[in-house]
Design an enzyme around this catalytic site. Structure first.
Site, PDB file in Angstrom:
ATOM      1  N   GLY A 145       0.840  -1.258  -0.033  1.00 30.42           N
ATOM      2  CA  GLY A 145      -0.078  -0.071  -0.057  1.00 30.42           C
ATOM      3  C   GLY A 145       0.843   1.032   0.157  1.00 30.42           C
ATOM      4  O   GLY A 145       2.084   1.286   0.113  1.00 30.42           O
ATOM      5  N   ASP A 146       0.164   2.323  -0.336  1.00 35.64           N
ATOM      6  CA  ASP A 146       0.955   3.752  -0.131  1.00 35.64           C
ATOM      7  C   ASP A 146       2.025   3.878  -1.411  1.00 35.64           C
ATOM      8  O   ASP A 146       2.970   4.584  -1.026  1.00 35.64           O
ATOM      9  CB  ASP A 146       1.428   4.146   1.213  1.00 35.64           C
ATOM     10  CG  ASP A 146       0.615   3.926   2.406  1.00 35.64           C
ATOM     11  OD1 ASP A 146      -0.488   4.233   2.054  1.00 35.64           O
ATOM     12  OD2 ASP A 146       0.885   3.183   3.210  1.00 35.64           O
ATOM     13  N   LYS A 166      -0.383   5.052  -5.974  1.00 35.85           N
ATOM     14  CA  LYS A 166      -1.575   4.741  -6.653  1.00 35.85           C
ATOM     15  C   LYS A 166      -2.245   5.991  -7.412  1.00 35.85           C
ATOM     16  O   LYS A 166      -2.650   6.200  -8.699  1.00 35.85           O
ATOM     17  CB  LYS A 166      -2.534   3.958  -6.436  1.00 35.85           C
ATOM     18  CG  LYS A 166      -1.723   2.268  -5.903  1.00 35.85           C
ATOM     19  CD  LYS A 166      -2.783   1.406  -5.232  1.00 35.85           C
ATOM     20  CE  LYS A 166      -3.226   1.754  -3.863  1.00 35.85           C
ATOM     21  NZ  LYS A 166      -2.113   1.659  -2.955  1.00 35.85           N
ATOM     22  N   GLY A 186      -6.122   5.886   1.512  1.00 32.44           N
ATOM     23  CA  GLY A 186      -5.776   7.501   1.626  1.00 32.44           C
ATOM     24  C   GLY A 186      -5.084   7.817   0.281  1.00 32.44           C
ATOM     25  O   GLY A 186      -3.839   7.498   0.266  1.00 32.44           O
ATOM     26  N   HIS A 187      -6.022   8.204  -0.494  1.00 30.19           N
ATOM     27  CA  HIS A 187      -5.256   8.329  -1.948  1.00 30.19           C
ATOM     28  C   HIS A 187      -4.986  10.082  -2.237  1.00 30.19           C
ATOM     29  O   HIS A 187      -5.768  10.580  -2.166  1.00 30.19           O
ATOM     30  CB  HIS A 187      -6.173   7.975  -3.181  1.00 30.19           C
ATOM     31  CG  HIS A 187      -5.949   6.326  -3.258  1.00 30.19           C
ATOM     32  ND1 HIS A 187      -7.206   5.514  -3.905  1.00 30.19           N
ATOM     33  CD2 HIS A 187      -5.397   5.351  -2.339  1.00 30.19           C
ATOM     34  CE1 HIS A 187      -6.781   4.364  -3.751  1.00 30.19           C
ATOM     35  NE2 HIS A 187      -5.969   4.233  -2.768  1.00 30.19           N
ATOM     36  N   ARG A 245     -23.135 -12.972   6.441  1.00 29.92           N
ATOM     37  CA  ARG A 245     -24.488 -12.761   6.050  1.00 29.92           C
ATOM     38  C   ARG A 245     -25.603 -12.404   6.721  1.00 29.92           C
ATOM     39  O   ARG A 245     -26.597 -11.726   6.134  1.00 29.92           O
ATOM     40  CB  ARG A 245     -24.874 -14.286   5.300  1.00 29.92           C
ATOM     41  CG  ARG A 245     -24.010 -14.236   3.907  1.00 29.92           C
ATOM     42  CD  ARG A 245     -24.065 -15.600   3.497  1.00 29.92           C
ATOM     43  NE  ARG A 245     -23.600 -16.560   4.592  1.00 29.92           N
ATOM     44  CZ  ARG A 245     -23.435 -18.001   4.608  1.00 29.92           C
ATOM     45  NH1 ARG A 245     -24.045 -18.418   3.575  1.00 29.92           N
ATOM     46  NH2 ARG A 245     -23.065 -18.593   5.753  1.00 29.92           N
ATOM     47  N   GLN A 263      -4.941  -0.067  -1.233  1.00 32.60           N
ATOM     48  CA  GLN A 263      -3.985  -0.854  -0.275  1.00 32.60           C
ATOM     49  C   GLN A 263      -3.049  -1.478  -1.447  1.00 32.60           C
ATOM     50  O   GLN A 263      -2.740  -0.944  -2.454  1.00 32.60           O
ATOM     51  CB  GLN A 263      -4.847  -1.968   0.446  1.00 32.60           C
ATOM     52  CG  GLN A 263      -5.349  -1.279   1.716  1.00 32.60           C
ATOM     53  CD  GLN A 263      -6.804  -0.908   1.380  1.00 32.60           C
ATOM     54  OE1 GLN A 263      -7.544  -1.659   0.740  1.00 32.60           O
ATOM     55  NE2 GLN A 263      -7.225   0.101   1.868  1.00 32.60           N
ATOM     56  N   THR A 288      -5.265  -6.506   4.790  1.00 30.65           N
ATOM     57  CA  THR A 288      -6.518  -5.957   4.936  1.00 30.65           C
ATOM     58  C   THR A 288      -7.847  -7.163   4.638  1.00 30.65           C
ATOM     59  O   THR A 288      -7.316  -8.210   4.468  1.00 30.65           O
ATOM     60  CB  THR A 288      -6.805  -4.902   4.333  1.00 30.65           C
ATOM     61  OG1 THR A 288      -8.083  -4.050   4.775  1.00 30.65           O
ATOM     62  CG2 THR A 288      -6.611  -5.232   2.702  1.00 30.65           C
ATOM     63  N   PRO A 303       3.641   7.016  11.272  1.00 23.01           N
ATOM     64  CA  PRO A 303       4.771   7.050  10.622  1.00 23.01           C
ATOM     65  C   PRO A 303       4.833   5.626   9.905  1.00 23.01           C
ATOM     66  O   PRO A 303       4.675   4.723  10.447  1.00 23.01           O
ATOM     67  CB  PRO A 303       6.053   7.021  11.686  1.00 23.01           C
ATOM     68  CG  PRO A 303       5.085   7.116  13.045  1.00 23.01           C
ATOM     69  CD  PRO A 303       3.651   7.102  12.645  1.00 23.01           C
TER      70      PRO A 303
HETATM   71  P1  IMP Z   1      -7.438  -2.425   7.921  1.00 24.99           P
HETATM   72  O1  IMP Z   1      -7.686  -2.576   6.498  1.00 24.99           O
HETATM   73  O2  IMP Z   1      -7.897  -1.311   8.553  1.00 24.99           O
HETATM   74  O3  IMP Z   1      -8.280  -3.559   8.392  1.00 24.99           O
HETATM   75  O4  IMP Z   1      -5.867  -2.537   8.143  1.00 24.99           O
HETATM   76  C1  IMP Z   1      -5.342  -3.955   8.121  1.00 24.99           C
HETATM   77  C2  IMP Z   1      -3.694  -3.538   7.766  1.00 24.99           C
HETATM   78  O5  IMP Z   1      -3.769  -2.990   6.260  1.00 24.99           O
HETATM   79  C3  IMP Z   1      -3.047  -2.657   8.528  1.00 24.99           C
HETATM   80  O6  IMP Z   1      -1.729  -3.158   8.621  1.00 24.99           O
HETATM   81  C4  IMP Z   1      -3.177  -1.260   7.756  1.00 24.99           C
HETATM   82  O7  IMP Z   1      -2.112  -0.402   8.236  1.00 24.99           O
HETATM   83  C5  IMP Z   1      -3.210  -1.724   6.481  1.00 24.99           C
HETATM   84  N1  IMP Z   1      -3.679  -0.647   5.321  1.00 24.99           N
HETATM   85  C6  IMP Z   1      -5.214  -0.467   5.463  1.00 24.99           C
HETATM   86  N2  IMP Z   1      -5.350   0.496   4.318  1.00 24.99           N
HETATM   87  C7  IMP Z   1      -4.056   0.803   4.017  1.00 24.99           C
HETATM   88  C8  IMP Z   1      -3.645   1.693   3.025  1.00 24.99           C
HETATM   89  O8  IMP Z   1      -4.415   2.439   2.447  1.00 24.99           O
HETATM   90  N3  IMP Z   1      -2.085   1.812   2.865  1.00 24.99           N
HETATM   91  C9  IMP Z   1      -1.599   1.294   3.677  1.00 24.99           C
HETATM   92  N4  IMP Z   1      -1.704   0.348   4.467  1.00 24.99           N
HETATM   93  C10 IMP Z   1      -3.127   0.146   4.800  1.00 24.99           C
END
Ligand code: IMP
Length: 426
Positions: free
Chosen positions: A12-13, A16, A40-41, A143, A225, A240, A305
């Site tokens: 992720g990050d 994109k 967070g885009h 469900r 992600q 996730t 961070p």
């Molecule tokens: P959740 O998606 O909030 O359930 O988080 C599960 C895992 O995915 C954690 O390690 C989060 O930090 C990571 N995660 C979820 N969304 C993002 C994203 O947009 N960027 C990076 N990591 C993410």
């Protein structure tokens, strides 16, 4: 390419949104297909910066249609806040934002359960964003208690079902986690209101999308992600709850795999991760801190961070295989501009063996150490480069090495946050 998936090839990050924003110039329709407000885009246009959590970032282009597919878990309060913030900047979503009636809705008890669940397990927690993503997908799969966008539009249905669902969630919140229960009535009132406001955007997006593809429109699928956070193919359980990989674009939007023409994997020129879980090339100490400061590596959704480390070819190679990547978009090359020497991970040492593929078993992964290859830095700014030939020779070699290690050709290189700071290789 008529239909292109853009997805994260790491954790992720990867940048994109910048790549989607750049490619949106050529597209007609942009689709989100999984995840929720955990994403967070960040898109930067001129001095303006906007962070999208649910609305596809293509909305910044006034003539584009944006869709939120059935695979997304929709927080109605968050999406309405985004629609309002866009309106305040003169960007209207009316008639060009469509939300799937089948998408599941994130409810306040999902967020409460997400946070309570994480707190209860202490050090072994996943490190979620606390946005209720896991509990919402859990209800979808389980469900009995799932609430979909179509239910939000049916006030009578909500009034009947929510007291029962909230009572069941309160049992867990109070008896298992020792947290206060939630009062169903304010939730019903708020969500009936959200349904009324969202009604104008709700549609069968699978039908609209198929019609757009039939009509020859260019479609971009915007992944959230990254591949290593995929619930099936990521570093489980530190993932996730959705399929962030290319298959998720089909199941999460309601179109068939034969409709996909290209899959672009976005990878940083180094590696980051937020939340817990394995990260073989993580740099702990001053080198990691330096990379974090150079790249301003703090989460767009949570401000946390990010953990930082060298480029690791094995997750990206895994990503190329699972997603059938047709090309790579390498981002944030400019972050490395000042470093005198760089390292890339080309394999893992596991006992006497050298692994070339990212292991699925976390216990094997935990016992691996990275095999690093050193490459010279270029110590010159790259942000002004618009062609590969504008890059310093060492930067070009670095890009070529990432491509060969990932076994995937490069289609884009991003050298700064601005839309223009992009090298289009094709
Ligand atoms: P959740 O998606 O909030 O359930 O988080 C599960 C895992 O995915 C954690 O390690 C989060 O930090 C990571 N995660 C979820 N969304 C993002 C994203 O947009 N960027 C990076 N990591 C993410």
């Amino acid at each position: 390419m008529p239909t292109t998936i853009v997805l994260g090839a790491q954790w992720g990050d990867e940048g994109k949104a910048k790549v989607v924003d750049y490619l949106t110039e050529r597209a007609d329709v942009v689709v989100r297909y999984q995840g929720g407000a955990n994403a967070g885009h960040t898109v930067k246009v001129g001095s303006d910066q906007f962070v999208f959590h649910l609305v596809p970032s293509g909305i910044m282009h006034p003539d584009k249609v944006c869709m939120v597919g059935n695979g997304v878990v929709l927080d109605p309060e968050a999406v309405l806040a985004e629609i309002d913030a866009l309106a305040a900047r003169g960007i209207s979503c009316a008639g060009r934002l469509f939300i799937s009636e089948s998408a599941h809705v994130v409810m306040p008890y999902h967020q409460a359960l997400d946070r309570a669940g994480e707190e209860s397990v202490g050090a072994t927690r996943i490190g979620t964003t606390g946005r209720g993503i896991g509990p919402c997908y859990r209800d979808k799969v389980e469900r009995t208690h799932g609430i979909r966008v179509m239910d939000l539009l049916d006030a009578e249905e909500l009034r009947q079902r929510l007291p029962v669902v909230v009572a069941a969630k309160n049992e867990i919140l109070t008896k298992i986690y020792g947290q206060p229960g939630l009062d169903p009535q304010p939730i019903i009132d708020a969500y009936v209101g959200y349904g009324q406001r969202l009604a104008q955007y709700v549609a069968d997006t699978s039908v609209l999308l198929s019609q757009a593809i039939e009509a020859g429109r260019e479609v971009l699928f915007e992944g959230a992600q990254g591949t290593l956070l995929d619930v099936d193919h990521g570093t489980y359980p530190f993932v996730t709850s959705s399929n962030t990989t290319a298959g998720g674009a089909c199941t999460g939007s309601g179109i068939g795999p034969t409709r996909i023409d290209a899959v672009v994997g976005v990878t940083k020129a180094y590696t980051t991760r937020v939340g817990n879980g394995p990260f073989p090339t993580e740099l702990l100490g001053p080198e990691g801190d330096r990379l974090r400061e150079l790249g301003h590596e703090y989460g767009a959704t949570t401000g946390r961070p990010r953990r930082c480390g060298w480029f690791d070819a094995l997750p990206v190679r895994r990503s190329a295989r699972i997603n059938g990547l047709t090309s790579l978009a390498i981002t944030r090359l400019d972050v490395l501009d000042s470093l005198p020497r760089l390292q890339v991970c080309v394999g893992y040492r596991f006992g006497q063996q050298t692994l070339e593929e990212f292991p699925a078993n976390p216990r094997v992964l935990a016992a691996c150490t990275p095999v690093l290859e050193e490459l010279p830095g270029w110590q010159q700014p790259t942000t002004g480069a618009r062609r590969l030939s504008d890059l310093p020779a060492a930067a070009r070699r670095y890009v070529e090495r990432l491509s060969s290690l990932s076994r995937t050709p490069v289609s884009l290189v991003s050298v700064g946050p601005e839309r223009a700071a992009t090298i289009d290789v094709e």
